[in-house]
Every structure is written in structure tokens, then in C-alpha cells.
Enzyme design. Structure first.
Site, PDB file in Angstrom:
ATOM      1  N   ARG A 162       6.839  -1.268  12.853  1.00  0.00           N
ATOM      2  CA  ARG A 162       6.195  -2.013  13.950  1.00  0.00           C
ATOM      3  C   ARG A 162       7.011  -1.949  15.239  1.00  0.00           C
ATOM      4  O   ARG A 162       6.445  -1.943  16.334  1.00  0.00           O
ATOM      5  CB  ARG A 162       5.969  -3.463  13.538  1.00  0.00           C
ATOM      6  CG  ARG A 162       4.845  -3.558  12.534  1.00  0.00           C
ATOM      7  CD  ARG A 162       4.596  -4.958  12.087  1.00  0.00           C
ATOM      8  NE  ARG A 162       3.365  -5.015  11.320  1.00  0.00           N
ATOM      9  CZ  ARG A 162       3.047  -5.986  10.486  1.00  0.00           C
ATOM     10  NH1 ARG A 162       3.880  -6.990  10.308  1.00  0.00           N
ATOM     11  NH2 ARG A 162       1.908  -5.960   9.842  1.00  0.00           N
ATOM     12  N   LYS A 177      -9.906  -7.365  -4.385  1.00  0.00           N
ATOM     13  CA  LYS A 177     -11.076  -8.240  -4.352  1.00  0.00           C
ATOM     14  C   LYS A 177     -12.257  -7.711  -3.562  1.00  0.00           C
ATOM     15  O   LYS A 177     -12.096  -7.225  -2.451  1.00  0.00           O
ATOM     16  CB  LYS A 177     -10.661  -9.568  -3.715  1.00  0.00           C
ATOM     17  CG  LYS A 177      -9.762 -10.392  -4.575  1.00  0.00           C
ATOM     18  CD  LYS A 177      -9.577 -11.692  -3.862  1.00  0.00           C
ATOM     19  CE  LYS A 177      -8.756 -12.693  -4.612  1.00  0.00           C
ATOM     20  NZ  LYS A 177      -8.371 -13.753  -3.674  1.00  0.00           N
ATOM     21  N   GLY A 195      -2.820  -3.134   4.532  1.00  0.00           N
ATOM     22  CA  GLY A 195      -1.437  -3.152   4.058  1.00  0.00           C
ATOM     23  C   GLY A 195      -1.143  -2.225   2.893  1.00  0.00           C
ATOM     24  O   GLY A 195      -0.224  -1.408   2.964  1.00  0.00           O
ATOM     25  N   GLY A 201      -5.725  -6.982   8.552  1.00  0.00           N
ATOM     26  CA  GLY A 201      -6.824  -7.925   8.769  1.00  0.00           C
ATOM     27  C   GLY A 201      -7.609  -7.604  10.026  1.00  0.00           C
ATOM     28  O   GLY A 201      -8.842  -7.653  10.048  1.00  0.00           O
TER      29      GLY A 201
HETATM   30  P1  AMP Z   1      -5.887  -5.723  -1.465  1.00  0.00           P
HETATM   31  O1  AMP Z   1      -4.817  -6.580  -0.840  1.00  0.00           O
HETATM   32  O2  AMP Z   1      -7.163  -6.438  -1.718  1.00  0.00           O
HETATM   33  O3  AMP Z   1      -6.031  -4.395  -0.785  1.00  0.00           O
HETATM   34  O4  AMP Z   1      -5.354  -5.424  -2.936  1.00  0.00           O
HETATM   35  C1  AMP Z   1      -4.220  -4.671  -3.200  1.00  0.00           C
HETATM   36  C2  AMP Z   1      -3.735  -4.996  -4.583  1.00  0.00           C
HETATM   37  O5  AMP Z   1      -4.760  -4.708  -5.516  1.00  0.00           O
HETATM   38  C3  AMP Z   1      -2.536  -4.176  -5.006  1.00  0.00           C
HETATM   39  O6  AMP Z   1      -1.433  -5.027  -5.132  1.00  0.00           O
HETATM   40  C4  AMP Z   1      -2.950  -3.599  -6.343  1.00  0.00           C
HETATM   41  O7  AMP Z   1      -1.948  -3.695  -7.319  1.00  0.00           O
HETATM   42  C5  AMP Z   1      -4.130  -4.441  -6.737  1.00  0.00           C
HETATM   43  N1  AMP Z   1      -5.031  -3.738  -7.651  1.00  0.00           N
HETATM   44  C6  AMP Z   1      -5.546  -2.507  -7.510  1.00  0.00           C
HETATM   45  N2  AMP Z   1      -6.274  -2.175  -8.597  1.00  0.00           N
HETATM   46  C7  AMP Z   1      -6.224  -3.202  -9.447  1.00  0.00           C
HETATM   47  C8  AMP Z   1      -6.763  -3.443 -10.750  1.00  0.00           C
HETATM   48  N3  AMP Z   1      -7.518  -2.517 -11.371  1.00  0.00           N
HETATM   49  N4  AMP Z   1      -6.505  -4.631 -11.338  1.00  0.00           N
HETATM   50  C9  AMP Z   1      -5.748  -5.537 -10.703  1.00  0.00           C
HETATM   51  N5  AMP Z   1      -5.196  -5.383  -9.486  1.00  0.00           N
HETATM   52  C10 AMP Z   1      -5.429  -4.221  -8.857  1.00  0.00           C
END
Ligand code: AMP
Length: 396
Positions: free
Chosen positions: A35, A198, A354, A377
Site C-alpha cells: 500500500r 460466503k 483480499g 470491499g
Molecule cells: P472471502 O473472504 O469470502 O473471499 O473468503 C476467503 C476464505 O474462504 C479463505 O480464507 C478460504 O480459506 C476460505 N474458503 C475457500 N474455500 C473454502 C471451502 N471450501 N470451505 C471453507 N472455507 C473456504
């Protein structure tokens, strides 16, 4: 676009909202300087014009008032070295002493203000606080894309005190240009790859992208909510039960729009959330009851690689699996390499959010993709079609 290139800064004092929210270790050393590196060209342009610079940022999430571990003074050695000067430091971001220091600035000098979030007025977007920041300078430069989706004092409200002298820095200008290249000047076929934990975080972006993409690849933990919605057995994989209907609605909308949605047909499953767990590769829609899907399988990898390599515009947000654990990182690594290969063939690729940025850096591919966004975000909200207050405030 109103950028710093439209102003000659000779004899002018510019206050720049930078995003210096960098990670620090126990010894207050910066563990990732990206950054800071991103902001240097903006600072240097103003200094080489003969202007002076006041830098303001937040760092971390201080609860109430000053906290040593969130002091921006920890950044001074790094800034001195990168700017090849002695950066002055104001131990308060507003007040009589700070104003005196600002007014004494000579051409070529840099003054760093203490953490803006030591005042709750910053995140509240307080007008009087914004006015105090504004009186320090002649020109306002916003170069903090990562906080452009927040209507805070230093990112948005301050702009009204500079009706004719507010501009974007290079980081902001590059972010906006790259996102516009994907959303407005799209070369087809356009593939979006969405992953991460999610679905709930991504509903807005999926909905907006369905209007624009040819292919939508869905991986990561969020794939299992779609698979369950379609009637699959997902064992103990991550799921958001309250979003099953939403997932079905999105699938129906995609069909109507002629968008091809690609949901992994196979997965690597594990008997616990652990790198050393027992694993096997199975169809993603028939996972045994005590097993969880933690990565996409080899057939999905091959399928996704082909789609990515045949794309001209690529947007990637979110990992394909739990890539932080070596045994579940294959899908994410393969996608990262495929995006780099497609870029070498002439595609425009934008990586944002991220964890996909962390993945691209982990595999040393940052300079093999077209653009890596600095704002997770903020990028998601921009991609959802929202007008970001920090951007609007400069355009007004
Ligand atoms: P996000 O912040 O929503 O982009 O999520 C990123 C996180 O999702 C990372 O820390 C990954 O470890 C987690 N992730 C990716 N695939 C899976 C999965 N199949 N089950 C659980 N966590 C996951």
C-alpha cells in the site's frame, strides 16, 4: 477524470488521503509494503512539481483515542527510505500545532499526520473535523481506493472544502480505469471467477455481473450453497441455508440471461478442517455425511482452465478452496496460473479482494496479470454498480 495531472503543484500544499493501513508485526515493522509502494508515484509527482505534501491515513481499528500500536509514526523509517527525504511527523492530525507545522512546510517537504481514527469524528464523517483537516492545505487529493466506499471525514466530507481543487491520485485513477475496462469497455468473452467463503458477501456482485459476463465460475466455500440448492449432498461443507432460494434465483436469472454458470463437478473432501486430514476426490454433489469439501477437483480444474484461457476479459475475486492449507490449494493455484497464461495471450485480467490478491502474491504472479486492485470491499461495491462516496465527492 480529474487527476493530479491536471494541476501544477509548484508552491502548493496538497493533503493526500492515502491508504497506509499496512500490517505491522510485534516490533512495529511493516510486513507488507504494497500500500505504501502504491502511493509513492502520487507523492513524487507533487514533490517534483515543487509542491509540499501532507499525508493522512488510518491504521487499524483504534477503539477510543490514541493507542501506541496504531501510531502512524511506525511508518516513518520506511517512508524516509522510499521518498529519500526526512518525513516530518505531526503527533495529532488536527490542532494548532499541526496547523503551524503545515504552514511551515517548504517546497519538497512531506508531513505525515497521526492516525485519523484516533478521533471518532473521522468514521462519523464529522463536518467540523473535516474542516480542520481541510484548512491544512490548498489542494485535496484522494488516493485511498480501499476506503472509497466509506463516507468518512477524510475520504468524502473534506472534499466539499475544495470545490475547485480536489483530484484523484494515481492509485484511484488506475483503479477506476481498470474497473471501467472490465465493466464498460469489455472485450468478449468475459469470464468472472468468484470464490471465497460466503455467497452472502457476493450476491450484489453476482447479480450485477449476470448483466455483463459470458461465463461465471463459482468455486470456494460458496459453491456448496449452490450445489445444495440444486439438490446435491454436501456433507459437512460450508453452507448458508438461508440463501438456498437466493442461489436458485441467481441460477434461474443466469439461464434467462444466457450466462453460462460453471459450478465445480468434483471436489477434494476432507474428514476434518485440517491440512493433515484424510482426503479424497469425489463428485461435488454426492459428498458423504462426515466429509467437507475444501477444494475443487481435477476435472473442474481442467474445465476452468479451458474457459479462462479462451477469455478476453477476466475478473477474479476469491479463492477456489482453503488455499492457506497446502493440501487444498491446488484449485486456487491452477486458476491463478491460468489467469496469468490468459493475460500473456492478450486478455485483460483484474484481480481484486483480499484473498485472491494474497493468492496471486503467494504464487508470485502479481506482475503477470493486468491489474491487482488495492481495495477489497471498495472493489466489490463498485462492481455491484454502487456509486462510491469517495469517488462521487471528487466528481461533484
Ligand atoms: P472471502 O473472504 O469470502 O473471499 O473468503 C476467503 C476464505 O474462504 C479463505 O480464507 C478460504 O480459506 C476460505 N474458503 C475457500 N474455500 C473454502 C471451502 N471450501 N470451505 C471453507 N472455507 C473456504
Amino acid at each position: 477524470m480529474k487527476t493530479i495531472d491536471s494541476i501544477h503543484f509548484s508552491g502548493k500544499r496538497a493533503i493526500i488521503r492515502v491508504d497506509f493501513n499496512v500490517p505491522l508485526n510485534d516490533k512495529f515493522e511493516i510486513t507488507d509494503e504494497s500500500r505504501i509502494n502504491a502511493a509513492i508515484p502520487t507523492i513524487q509527482k507533487i514533490l517534483s512539481d515543487g509542491g509540499s505534501v501532507i499525508l493522512m491515513s488510518h491504521l487499524g481499528r483504534p477503539k477510543s483515542g490514541p493507542e501506541e500500536k496504531f501510531s502512524l509514526k511506525h511508518l516513518i523509517p520506511t517512508l524516509n527510505q522510499k521518498l529519500n527525504t526526512t518525513v516530518l511527523f505531526a503527533p495529532d492530525c488536527i490542532g494548532a500545532e499541526t496547523k503551524k507545522m503545515a504552514e511551515a512546510l517548504q517546497s519538497g517537504q512531506v508531513l505525515l499526520l497521526e492516525n485519523l481514527r484516533f478521533y471518532k469524528e473521522e468514521t462519523k464523517g464529522d463536518e467540523a473535523f473535516s474542516a480542520k483537516l481541510a484548512e491544512l492545505a490548498d489542494v485535496y487529493v484522494n488516493d485511498a481506493f480501499g476506503t472509497a466506499h466509506r463516507a468518512h471525514a477524510s475520504t468524502t466530507i473534506i472534499a466539499k472544502f475544495f470545490p475547485h481543487t480536489k483530484v484523484f491520485g494515481y492509485v484511484m485513477a488506475n483503479e477506476i480505469a481498470s474497473i471501467n475496462k472490465v465493466l464498460l469497455e469489455t472485450k468478449k468473452p468475459f469470464t468472472a471467477i468468484l470464490g471465497g467463503a460466503k455467497v452472502s458477501d457476493k450476491i450484489g456482485i453476482i447479480t450485477n455481473l449476470l448483466e455483463k459476463v459470458d461465463h461465471l465460475i463459482i468455486g470456494g466455500g460458496m459453491m456448496f450453497t449452490f450445489i445444495k440448492a440444486m439438490g446435491g449432498e454436501i456433507g459437512t461443507s460450508l453452507v448458508e441455508p438461508e440463501l438456498l432460494n437466493t442461489a436458485n434465483d441467481l441460477l434461474a436469472k443466469a439461464k434467462k440471461k444466457g450466462v453460462s454458470i460453471h459450478i465445480p463437478s468434483d471436489a477434494i473432501v476432507a474428514d476434518s478442517f485440517n491440512n493433515d486430514a484424510n482426503t479424497k476426490e469425489v463428485p461435488s454433489y454426492s459428498i458423504d455425511k462426515d466429509w467437507m469439501g475444501l477444494d475443487i477437483g481435477s476435472k473442474s480444474i481442467e474445465n476452468f482452465k479451458e474457459i479462462i484461457l479462451n477469455s478476453s476479459t477476466i475478473l477474479w475475486n476469491g479463492p477456489m478452496g482453503v488455499f492457506e492449507m497446502e493440501n487444498f490449494s491446488k484449485g486456487t493455484k491452477a486458476v491463478a496460473l491460468a489467469v496469468a497464461d490468459a493475460t500473456a495471450k492478450g486478455a485483460f485480467s483484474l484481480i481484486g479482494g483480499g484473498d485472491s490478491v494474497a493468492a496471486i502474491n503467494k504464487y508470485h504472479l502479481a506482475d503477470k496479470v493486468s491489474y491487482v486492485s488495492t481495495g477489497g470491499g471498495a472493489m466489490l461495491e463498485y462492481m455491484e454498480g454502487k456509486i462510491l462516496p469517495g469517488i462521487q465527492a471528487i466528481l461533484d
